[in-house]
Design an enzyme around this catalytic site. Sequence first.
Site, PDB file in Angstrom:
ATOM      1  N   GLY A  41       0.860  -1.050  -0.053  1.00 49.78           N
ATOM      2  CA  GLY A  41      -0.088   0.034  -0.086  1.00 49.78           C
ATOM      3  C   GLY A  41       0.808   1.107  -0.057  1.00 49.78           C
ATOM      4  N   ASP A 260       8.161   4.546  -3.289  1.00 56.04           N
ATOM      5  CA  ASP A 260       7.724   4.940  -1.861  1.00 56.04           C
ATOM      6  C   ASP A 260       8.797   4.912  -0.808  1.00 56.04           C
ATOM      7  OD1 ASP A 260       5.086   4.857  -2.753  1.00 56.04           O
ATOM      8  OD2 ASP A 260       4.722   2.558  -2.569  1.00 56.04           O
TER       9      ASP A 260
HETATM   10  O1  RIB Z   1       3.697   1.566  -4.569  1.00 56.66           O
HETATM   11  C1  RIB Z   1       3.689   0.113  -4.429  1.00 56.66           C
HETATM   12  C2  RIB Z   1       2.429  -0.276  -3.811  1.00 56.66           C
HETATM   13  O2  RIB Z   1       1.430  -0.036  -4.954  1.00 56.66           O
HETATM   14  C3  RIB Z   1       2.151  -1.818  -3.439  1.00 56.66           C
HETATM   15  O3  RIB Z   1       2.944  -2.004  -2.094  1.00 56.66           O
HETATM   16  C4  RIB Z   1       0.717  -1.846  -3.836  1.00 56.66           C
HETATM   17  O4  RIB Z   1       0.028  -2.158  -2.691  1.00 56.66           O
HETATM   18  C5  RIB Z   1       0.225  -0.885  -4.467  1.00 56.66           C
HETATM   19  O5  RIB Z   1      -0.469  -0.208  -3.595  1.00 56.66           O
END
Ligand code: RIB
Length: 314
Positions: A41, A260
């Site tokens: 996420g 992320d």
């Molecule tokens: O940015 C990567 C994420 O995108 C993954 O972990 C997946 O959950 C999606 O949300």
Amino acid sequence: MTRPHIAVLGSTNMDLVAYVAKAPQRGETVTGREFRTLPGGKGANQAVAAARAGATVSMIGAVGTDAFGAQLRSALDHSGVDTDLLRTVEGPSGTAHIVVDDDGGNAIVVIPGANATLTTVDAGEEAAIASAAALLLQLEIPLEGVLAAARSARAHGVRTILTPAPAQPSPSSQLRSSRGCPIPSELLAATDLLIPNEHEAAALTGRPDPADAARALLDQVPEVVVTLGAAGSLYAARGAEPVTVPARRVTAVDTTGAGDTFVGALAVALTEGKSMPEALGWASAASALSVRRPGAAASMPYRKEIDTEAGVTA
Ligand code: RIB
């Protein structure tokens, strides 16, 4: 050094990952090598990245009442993320259905589940945002919730860092702003630093060249970092020419969550007072470490590893 406090509002997903040599085309069936269930996420990933990089992190989000919900909460706890503001709502947790190929590239389908309930910010969540040095936002939860949090951050003078991912549908959607960008002007006006990848930057501006796209985005936000994958990142600020910061050469096994990782580490470096070029180099070291390991949150490096990779001496 005091740990900076960072608030994150965003999605928490269980990533259901199939590893295959080559992703199937439409209508094709392929046999994969391995299946893994891993926490992910975009919001939770950025929270884990920032916590492991050295921040105190408040995660504002939602998980469901299914078994994944408890597992996702516990994974965040284990990485040192404060989950007091992670709601548990009746129904399934968010899931991401991911295919990772032998080059480490991926394709993802997200089913929002509990994340779809994040449309408002309550008083406790606003207090967490108000006391943070930075608020991290992405677009994997309803836009109303993102806007509410951005408004809170603006009201309390908190630096807002927006990752406009996943890319928004089309410039003709209802979200289109007066300048033709598929993100509302109010959200961009409340954003201090926008971090799209090159595809998102092109989708937001209609300009395929990342430097051109960054220049166009500067009409709406004061600072932009465009992530360029293996080519590094491009930083642009008003009144200065864009500069590119190269990435390390690595053999990627899984790029899921690399963006992320970059954002979480960059936020920590900036809130600790590092200059933008220094912070970009440090964040790039963090994402280089993450792509060498499988999974999103599971692959994220701890501060010592980032310092070593970045060549920082104590
Ligand atoms: O940015 C990567 C994420 O995108 C993954 O972990 C997946 O959950 C999606 O949300």
